[in-house]
Each structure stands twice: as structure tokens, then as C-alpha cells.
Design a protein around this motif. Structure first.
Motif, PDB file in Angstrom:
ATOM      1  N   GLN A 187      48.663  70.031 -23.757  1.00 51.46           N
ATOM      2  CA  GLN A 187      49.164  69.600 -25.067  1.00 51.46           C
ATOM      3  C   GLN A 187      49.910  68.271 -24.977  1.00 51.46           C
ATOM      4  N   ARG A 188      50.304  67.908 -23.770  1.00 49.72           N
ATOM      5  CA  ARG A 188      50.975  66.619 -23.640  1.00 49.72           C
ATOM      6  C   ARG A 188      49.986  65.485 -23.916  1.00 49.72           C
ATOM      7  N   VAL A 217      54.664  67.915 -14.611  1.00 52.12           N
ATOM      8  CA  VAL A 217      53.581  67.824 -15.587  1.00 52.12           C
ATOM      9  C   VAL A 217      53.848  66.677 -16.570  1.00 52.12           C
ATOM     10  N   ALA A 231      56.905  76.113 -26.930  1.00 50.50           N
ATOM     11  CA  ALA A 231      56.183  76.388 -25.682  1.00 50.50           C
ATOM     12  C   ALA A 231      56.773  75.574 -24.532  1.00 50.50           C
ATOM     13  N   VAL A 232      57.119  74.324 -24.806  1.00 45.60           N
ATOM     14  CA  VAL A 232      57.719  73.488 -23.767  1.00 45.60           C
ATOM     15  C   VAL A 232      59.066  74.083 -23.336  1.00 45.60           C
ATOM     16  N   ARG A 270      58.497  72.273 -12.407  1.00 44.12           N
ATOM     17  CA  ARG A 270      57.081  72.138 -12.724  1.00 44.12           C
ATOM     18  C   ARG A 270      56.888  71.332 -14.016  1.00 44.12           C
ATOM     19  N   MET A 271      57.746  71.562 -15.000  1.00 36.65           N
ATOM     20  CA  MET A 271      57.621  70.805 -16.247  1.00 36.65           C
ATOM     21  C   MET A 271      57.796  69.318 -15.986  1.00 36.65           C
ATOM     22  N   LEU A 328      50.279  74.042 -21.678  1.00 40.68           N
ATOM     23  CA  LEU A 328      51.509  73.264 -21.602  1.00 40.68           C
ATOM     24  C   LEU A 328      51.227  71.860 -21.079  1.00 40.68           C
ATOM     25  N   ALA A 329      50.335  71.800 -20.083  1.00 41.13           N
ATOM     26  CA  ALA A 329      49.994  70.483 -19.557  1.00 41.13           C
ATOM     27  C   ALA A 329      49.051  69.748 -20.505  1.00 41.13           C
ATOM     28  N   VAL A 352      45.941  73.180 -13.987  1.00 43.65           N
ATOM     29  CA  VAL A 352      47.127  72.592 -14.623  1.00 43.65           C
ATOM     30  C   VAL A 352      47.210  71.103 -14.289  1.00 43.65           C
ATOM     31  N   TYR A 398      56.953  66.210 -18.514  1.00 44.46           N
ATOM     32  CA  TYR A 398      57.956  66.381 -19.557  1.00 44.46           C
ATOM     33  C   TYR A 398      59.329  66.028 -18.995  1.00 44.46           C
ATOM     34  N   CYS A 436      46.547  67.407 -16.937  1.00 42.99           N
ATOM     35  CA  CYS A 436      47.372  66.215 -17.155  1.00 42.99           C
ATOM     36  C   CYS A 436      46.495  64.971 -17.281  1.00 42.99           C
TER      37      CYS A 436
END
Lengths: 263, 297, 338
Positions: free
Chosen positions: A105-106, C220, C205-206, C216-217, A102-103, A158, C222, A162
């Protein structure tokens, strides 16, 4: 040279309580900077102010010369601020690899894609990071079944996914076994020089093994900023941080200090 | 200006009457959620239950006896229903608060269907009590006396609730636990008893409002949903757990409903939504809602 | 295609539920293909009434799945989702009457309208979490319902929008229930495929990440608001698509297609089936439609009574149905406590 992180007169008040009081701090790029201080010194609050999860009451936060005081937390994250939180904060229903992905893929993937993607670059990076933190063989395990120490390791992975310029670590070694925290120190030491690290940590072994500079906070204000040696030698710090009679912790070797602290 | 006021006097008065009713409904909903974290989606169904009780005891023949009996029975039924809801949500106390909301939603579907089985699908009307069933002249306009009485009752209730919440020890408990949900147990009071009491009183307010609203709105299937939405909009606008908020919200929505429908019938729904949107854009937690702590959005 | 994909999949260092997807893709699709073929054969073996009941199941299942994108995957429990179903249904009906009934124009118009309606109202709703979101969507849904009733010059008011012509394919109207069923099946299958694709995508997934741990998102990098709004709009668009299919199948749209009860039943279908899995709500939807339309007549039209009881029981007995909401619930409790 512009410091990577510069705090100017940063304060945070909760009603009558001033948790962070007029803090000035400049962390040069590539530094390994530790924040120490007794409980309630405002370390975690200061972290939140830097990460943007809490707004400042006064002062400015600048990142590489850019004033980011008014930038939201995700905005700061996109400018390269990554953090691990004091209390493990992960995506519990998902696997270890998915958490990191998730981190990752950004930065490496196609995060706005509405169709499935292989995200090869992101997945390779995930595997690399999991190997680095020692979780390679746990990548398909759901986070809920990880041990406490493993979760801390995952937190670090995680945050690293980033691809931060500024890495904020809030007590990363808390609850880790000695072997785990040694591994963590090795991992953080091996970070590339362009990543600046600011760490809050109670385990002074970890602090003195890593830090190139140390800031001591007391009652929300900066007591002293200096090299690890200067901090160890400062009587003011010893009074504030440890109280009388426990100077041994600073005058001993780091390893001996830990035992003294526990005694 | 005066001419406009005069021409729309009936609508404005209607708005106050609706506002009175909405206040009684919203205060129950608001306190139950504010204190106990239970979003009672059965609130509208309880209102409808009250209205149908009024149909049974009053019906088309105007009588004080029937009306008072209906009020008494409705209050009792409301208290019992609240106790029942409290017992039903108890096993879910450790589950997400959404589960409790969904449970009350299921209950409301069941209650509404049972009512429609018992009373049919027609619109039933309820006669106001004698003496209030005529009309009174207000600045030259004939206006139903019952609605004036409703406005008066709403005002009295608003003052009474305000005094109880702001001036008594029970009110202090209410305010404390709205501000901090753990307060009740911290003060050594049995949380379950408080929950039964709060849900009982909240539900009682809904059934009583059903009787009081009966002579204005009658009773029909689907009314429960309409009432629930209006009460929710009031609570969202006013802010959860706030007496002042519920009062202001009820007055605003009463006027929006009444004046809006009278002046711009096609746009009334948009105006209602627009009011909600504007308030929420400016104050995301409602006009008198608790302020959000920064960083914990 | 398969050869290169296989090598990549083997080299793929991270295997997870999504990681192994490509290599097993064909096999994984097999059950779906079998189900699709079986469903396509239904008109040959089942009477017209059964066929049209199954059409209704498909339409409602697509609607429930679109809601699951919000409830199960993003963790946003909406009670007003029927608004977008209704907007889609009215739009498709109006397009069929006034513009063209040529497939797939009406359903696509319904889909676009559903998405637009969700975009104009959703930005307000997704600013909030948990119970506030529930209340706002409920209010939005009810207001759209009242709009459908009061704007009678366009919608036909409480009588409904009738006289919707049959869907045409290449100028030929589909009148036999079997043909209508195939049309519904084809469009619904595409809709399911679309929702499945989104749920497996990086955005999916996001959205799961936001459901599990929104703060948390944020940290990171988002912005949850944008993703939640995107999920709301997509869910609205697929609800609009389902509404468009409804208009094509029933050819009558009434305000109850926008109403609170339909939204509540869809939420019941999602919860019965298990929020977060897309096939679960399909089964839940089948149960709901069969109880309402199958048992309904024998209960004198009081099917909702049974559904209400099922709803209450589901909350107690099927907490696993809430599996997808568990993480969200913890968050809600925390934010609600401020």
C-alpha cells in the motif's frame, strides 16, 4: 555508468572490534551480486549499513549516484532499497495478505488515508506476489501458523512488494527444503532486469545458480570480487573461506560441492 | 546577584531539601527498574504509607522515640512490601514488562484507597523530632532546622549510596546487572533472591522517605501521585539505573520545584515540563542514562 | 452503489478481515444500528438517574476508545491520556461560557484543543517506546493536572469551572436529562464511528504494523515517528471530544477530570475489555463507571478500591485482554534490553 550501489571505504566499528573494514564495492544496475564469506565475516553488518538500519563509522553509501549515507532506513526504503532479514521479521498477529499489503500500500495504495479504502491496485499486486512466491492459497492464514520455509517465502514477497530497485536478501534460503529453495531461485531469476539483487547466502547452490558476480568477505574486509568462476578458482578464497583440504567444494560442480560441504 | 541570592535563599534551601528527599525516592525507583525491569508505580503509594506511619507514631507531638520507631517500622514495612511486590510480579515474569507496571499501578490504587479509608481525607501534619522543630538562622534568614537536617541526611545518603555502588562487590553486581540484565543469572546468582532484595530495598527507601518527608509535606490523599511523578521525572532526567543521574536529577528538579514555584508560580508546571523536554531532546535516555546502541532504537 | 461494490468485492483477489468488508458492510453495520436504536430508546424506559449514568458511560467509553487507538492499535500505553480529555472539557466549558453554547461548537472546540494539546506534547512522548513512553505520558498528564489547578483565573482552580450553560440546539437550551442524553449519544456515536473508520483505514493498518514490528515497518519504508505522532494527535482529539461531551453533560469541570486516576481508569477499561478491539473498551468503560458510580456510594466513596482490586485481578486473569499488546510487549522487552 553509475553503479546502482556504491560503497566507498565503508567501515563499522563496535568499540575495539572492526566488523566491516574499509569496504569498497560497486554493484551495477541489474546485477545479481552475492556476498559470501565465513561466519563473522561481517556480511550481515554490511547489509545493515546498506539498508541504513545501522550507521556507518566511516565511508559513504551511494544509491544510483546519490549519497544516502545520512539518509534514514525508511528514507532509503522509499528510494528503493528493500530487504529480507536473516531472522524472520513479520507482523505475527496479521494474515499473510495483510503483511504484504502493508508494504504494497505504500506504493500502490493510499497509505495516508484515514478512511477505509479498497486499495484495489495494491490488493491485486499482493495476490500476484503471493502467487509468485507460492503462498496464494495461504493468504488468509495468520503468519503465526506458517512454517519456517513459508515465512521465508513471505519475507521475499514483502520485500518485493516494496517494488525495490535494490533488493537485499539476507540468507533467504536458510531453513528451506530443497524444493522450496529451488522455487526461490526460480523466483529470483524471474525478477525483472531493472531490479538489482544483493544476496548473502550460505547455500552455494543458490549463490552459483543466481549470481553474476560474487564478493568474498573475510574478517570484515573484501578478499575478492569477481565472477563466480574467478571466485571458485581463487586459492586465496579457498584458504580463507574453507580452510585447507576442502577445495572440492569449489572445483566440483555446484551440486557436488554441496554434498562435499556436507560431508 | 548576591542580593538575588539572599532574597531567594529560603527557596534555594527548600530546593535542596526537596532534592534530598527526591534522591532517596528516585534511587529506589531507578535501581529497581535498572536491575529488574520492574517499573514500580506503587512507589508513590509506599511513600504515602510511610508518611501515614509517621502520623500514627509521631502525629502532632514532637518526640524522638516516636520518630525513630516510625522510621524502624516504615523500614520493616517497606522491606515486607517489596517482598510482597516481588512475589506478586513473579508470575508475570514471562509477560511483557508493561504488565508488571500495570500490576503495581493497581496495587497503588488499592493502597492509596485503604490509606484514605484508614486516615480520612484531611491533611495531617507530623511534628519534627525535638531539637529539630525550631528554626535556625541561615545568613540572616530563619529556616526550619528539620529541613537543614534533611539536606544533611540527603548528602550523607548520597555519599553512602555512591560508595556502596561504586566501591563494594554488591555495588559491582548492581552496576553489572544494570548494564546487562542477564548478568545476574549468568553469574550463578538466584535471580529471584536478587529481585526480592532489590525490590525490598527500593520499597524500603520509599517508605523511609515517607517518614522523613512527613514533617515537611504532611500526609494527604493524592500526595502519592505527586511524589511518584516527581520521582519519575528525576529518574527520566537522570537516566535509569544511574546513581549520579539520580542525584543530579533530584537536585535539578528540587530547585525547579522550589525556585520555580517561588519566582514564577503560574509557570512552575511549564518549567518542570520544559526541563524534562529539554533534557530529553538533548539526551533521549537521560543525562547519565545508558547510551543507545545505534540501529536498535 | 451496492451492485458495483459487489462485483468488485467478488473480483477482489485478496480477502481478509478488511478485504471482505465492503460486500458485508451493510450486514456488519446491523448490530451497531440495533444497539444505537436500543440506546436511543433508553430515556423512554429508564429513570433520569439511570439515563444520566448511561450518559456518563458513553462519555467515558468514547474516552476509553480514544485511548485504545494508542494502547491497543498503536501499542503505546499512555497513562496521561486524561490530560487531553481535561483540555477538551475545559475548552468546551470555556467556549460555552464565553463564546457560545450552540451545538456543536463547544465539543468541536474541545476536540480541536485536545488534538492541539496532544500535538504539542506528543512529539516528545512518541520518540520513546515502552516504559519510557509510559513514564513520559504520566509526567505530561500530571503537569497538565497541576496547570489546571494553578491557573485558577482561567480554570477556577481546585473549585473547578462551574456555571457552564446548557448546550443549545437552534437557540433552545437542552435541560431535560433525556435531551442531553440524546445529544451525548449522537456525538459519541459519531466519535465511535470516526475511531472505527480510522482503525480500518490504511493508516490503521500501518499503526498495527508498528505495534507488531516497528523495525520491520522502518525497513519497508514507513517512518514510525510520523504515524505514532498522528495516532497520538488523533487519540488526543477524540479524548478532547469526549471531554467536551463531559462538559456538556455534567456542566462542571474540575482538575480531577485531568488527573492521573482518570487516565489510569481509562487504561483499566481498555485492558478489561481487551486492547485493540474498539468494542471491548466500551464494555470495560461501562464496568468501570458502574462500579465507580453505582457501587461507589455504598462503599462510602471508595469505589477506586474495588477498581484497584479489579485492575490487579485483570492483569493476572485476563491476559487475553492484552492480546493486542502481546506483539508490542515482545518488542518492548527487546528494546528495553538494548
Amino acid at each position: 555508468m553509475t553503479p546502482l550501489l556504491e560503497l566507498t571505504g565503508v567501515s563499522r566499528r563496535f568499540g575495539a572490534l572492526t566488523a566491516v573494514d574499509d569496504v569498497h564495492l560497486a554493484v551495477p544496475a541489474g546485477a545479481r551480486h552475492a556476498l559470501i564469506g565465513p561466519n563473522g565475516a561481517g556480511k550481515s553488518t554490511l547489509f545493515k549499513l546498506v539498508a541504513g538500519s545501522m550507521p556507518v563509522s566511516a565511508g559513504t553509501v551511494a544509491l544510483d549516484g546519490e549519497d544516502v549515507t545520512g539518509v534514514s532506513e525508511p528514507g532509503r526504503a522509499r528510494r528503493g532499497v528493500a530487504q529480507t532479514l536473516q531472522h524472520s521479521s513479520l507482523f505475527l498477529t496479521q494474515s499473510v495478505a495483510q503483511n504484504v499489503l502493508l508494504a504494497a500500500q505504500r506504493r500502490h495504495g493510499s497509505r495516508t488515508s484515514l478512511v477505509p479504502r479498497r486499495q484495489r491496485a495494491a490488493r491485486e499486486r499482493v495476490a500476484e506476489l503471493l502467487t509468485d512466491v507460492g503462498l496464494a492459497d495461504r493468504s488468509d492464514v495468520p503468519v503465526a501458523s506458517l512454517s519456517h520455509g513459508e515465512r521465508r517465502q513471505l519475507e521475499v514477497a514483502v520485500a518485493l512488494a516494496c517494488e525495490p530497485r535494490l533488493l537485499l536478501l539476507d540468507e533467504p534460503a536458510a531453513g528451506m527444503s530443497p524444493a522450496e529453495s529451488r522455487r526461490l531461485v526460480d523466483l529470483l531469476r524471474a525478477l525483472p532486469g531493472e531490479v538489482t539483487v544483493v544476496i548473502v547466502e550460505h547455500d552455494l547452490d543458490v549463490v552459483f545458480a543466481l549470481a553474476t558476480s560474487v564478493t568474498v568477505l573475510h574478517l570484515g574486509a573484501v578478499l575478492l570480487t569477481g565472477t563466480p568462476d574467478q571466485v571458485r578458482a581463487s586459492p586465496a578464497v579457498q584458504d580463507a573461506y574453507l580452510g585447507a583440504g576442502r577445495e572440492a567444494l569449489f572445483t566440483d560442480t555446484a551440486g557436488g560441492g554441496r554434498r562435499a560441504g556436507g560431508a | 546577584m548576591l542580593g538575588w541570592f539572599d532574597a531567594n535563599l529560603v527557596s534555594i534551601l527548600n530546593g535542596f531539601a526537596i532534592g534530598s528527599l527526591l534522591f532517596i525516592l528516585a534511587i529506589g525507583l531507578s535501581i529497581v527498574f535498572g536491575m529488574m525491569d520492574v517499573l514500580n508505580l506503587a512507589h508513590g503509594a509506599l511513600y504515602l504509607l510511610g508518611s501515614y506511619l509517621a502520623v500514627s507514631f509521631v502525629g502532632g507531638t514532637s518526640s524522638w522515640g516516636g520518630f525513630l520507631v516510625a522510621l524502624g517500622v516504615a523500614a520493616l514495612v517497606g522491606l515486607l512490601a517489596g517482598g510482597g511486590l516481588s512475589a506478586m510480579t513473579e508470575p508475570l515474569a514471562r509477560r511483557p514488562i508493561l504488565d508488571q507496571a500495570l500490576l503495581t499501578l493497581g496495587v497503588s490504587l488499592v493502597v492509596a484507597e485503604l490509606l484514605s479509608i484508614a486516615y480520612g481525607n484531611d491533611v495531617l501534619s507530623i511534628a519534627p523530632p525535638p531539637g529539630l522543630d525550631g528554626s535556625t538562622s541561615v545568613a540572616g534568614n530563619a529556616y526550619p532546622t528539620y529541613r537543614l537536617a534533611l539536606i544533611g541526611l540527603g548528602l550523607v545518603l548520597a555519599v553512602a549510596v555512591y560508595l556502596v555502588v561504586e566501591r563494594t562487590s554488591v555495588g559491582a553486581l548492581v552496576r553489572a546487572s544494570v548494564a546487562d540484565r542477564d548478568m545476574v543469572s549468568a553469574m550463578g546468582i538466584d535471580n529471584r533472591k536478587v529481585k526480592i532484595a532489590v525490590l525490598g530495598i527500593g520499597s524500603m527507601l520509599a517508605t523511609v522517605a515517607g517518614v522523613l518527608g512527613g514533617p515537611v509535606y504532611g500526609a494527604r490523599p493524592g500526595l502519592d501521585g505527586t511524589i511518584l511523578i516527581l520521582a519519575l521525572v528525576v529518574v527520566v532526567i537522570g537516566g535509569l539505573g544511574s546513581v549520579t543521574g539520580a542525584l543530579i536529577g533530584a537536585l535539578v528538579i528540587g530547585q525547579v520545584e522550589s525556585l520555580g514555584r517561588a519566582l514564577l508560580p503560574d509557570l512552575a508546571s511549564f518549567i518542570l515540563f520544559g526541563t524534562l523536554a529539554v533534557v530529553l531532546v538533548v539526551r533521549p535516555r537521560g543525562l547519565f542514562g545508558p547510551k543507545t546502541l545505534a540501529g536498535v532504537r | 452503489m451496492t451492485a458495483t461494490e459487489k462485483t468488485i468485492a467478488v473480483a477482489d483477489p485478496v480477502t481478509g478481515p478488511t478485504g471482505g468488508r465492503r460486500s458485508g458492510g451493510v450486514l456488519r453495520l446491523l448490530p451497531a444500528v440495533v444497539v444505537l436504536v436500543l440506546l436511543a430508546l433508553v430515556p423512554f424506559v429508564v429513570d433520569p438517574f439511570g439515563t444520566s449514568t448511561l450518559s456518563r458511560v458513553l462519555v467515558f467509553a468514547l474516552f476509553a476508545c480514544s485511548l485504545d487507538l494508542l494502547v491497543g492499535i498503536t501499542g503505546l500505553p499512555s497513562l496521561g491520556h486524561a490530560a487531553y480529555f481535561g483540555v477538551g472539557a475545559y475548552t468546551a466549558g470555556l467556549v460555552s461560557i464565553h463564546v457560545t453554547a450552540e451545538a456543536p461548537v463547544p465539543v468541536l472546540a474541545g476536540m480541536v484543543a485536545g488534538g492541539l494539546a496532544a500535538a504539542t506534547t506528543g512529539w516528545l512522548a512518541v520518540r520513546n517506546n515502552g516504559v519510557f513512553f509510559l513514564m513520559l505520558t504520566l509526567a505530561i498528564g500530571e503537569l497538565v493536572f497541576q496547570l489546571a489547578q494553578s491557573a485558577s483565573s482561567v480554570t477556577g482552580g481546585s473549585n473547578g469551572l462551574f456555571g457552564i450553560p446548557a448546550v443549545r440546539i437552534a437557540g433552545e437550551p437542552l435541560t431535560l436529562p433525556g435531551y442531553v442524553y440524546w445529544y451525548v449519544l449522537a456525538v459519541a456515536a459519531l466519535g465511535f464511528a470516526g475511531l472505527w473508520t480510522i482503525s480500518r483505514s490504511p493508516v490503521g493498518a500501518v499503526l498495527r504494523g508498528i505495534r507488531d514490528n516497528e523495525p520491520r515497518m522502518r525497513s519497508v519504508g514507513y517512518s514510525p515517528f510520523r504515524y505514532k505522532l498522528a495516532a497520538f494527535v488523533l487519540a488526543g482529539a477524540f479524548a478532547g471530544l469526549a471531554g467536551g461531551l463531559f462538559a456538556a453533560q455534567v456542566r462542571l469541570v474540575t482538575p480531577s477530570e485531568v488527573g492521573f486516576e482518570l487516565g489510569a481508569l481509562a487504561l483499566l477499561a481498555v485492558i478489561l475489555g481487551g486492547a485493540g478491539s474498539l468494542w471491548g473498551p466500551v464494555l470495560g468503560a461501562a464496568v468501570v463507571v458502574l462500579v465507580r458510580d453505582g457501587l461507589g456510594p455504598s462503599l462510602d466513596g471508595h469505589g477506586p478500591l474495588v477498581l484497584g482490586i479489579v485492575f490487579v485481578l485483570a492483569v493476572y486473569l485476563l491476559p487475553r485482554g492484552f492480546a493486542g499488546l502481546a506483539g508490542f510487549g515482545r518488542l518492548t522487552a527487546r528494546t528495553a534490553r538494548r
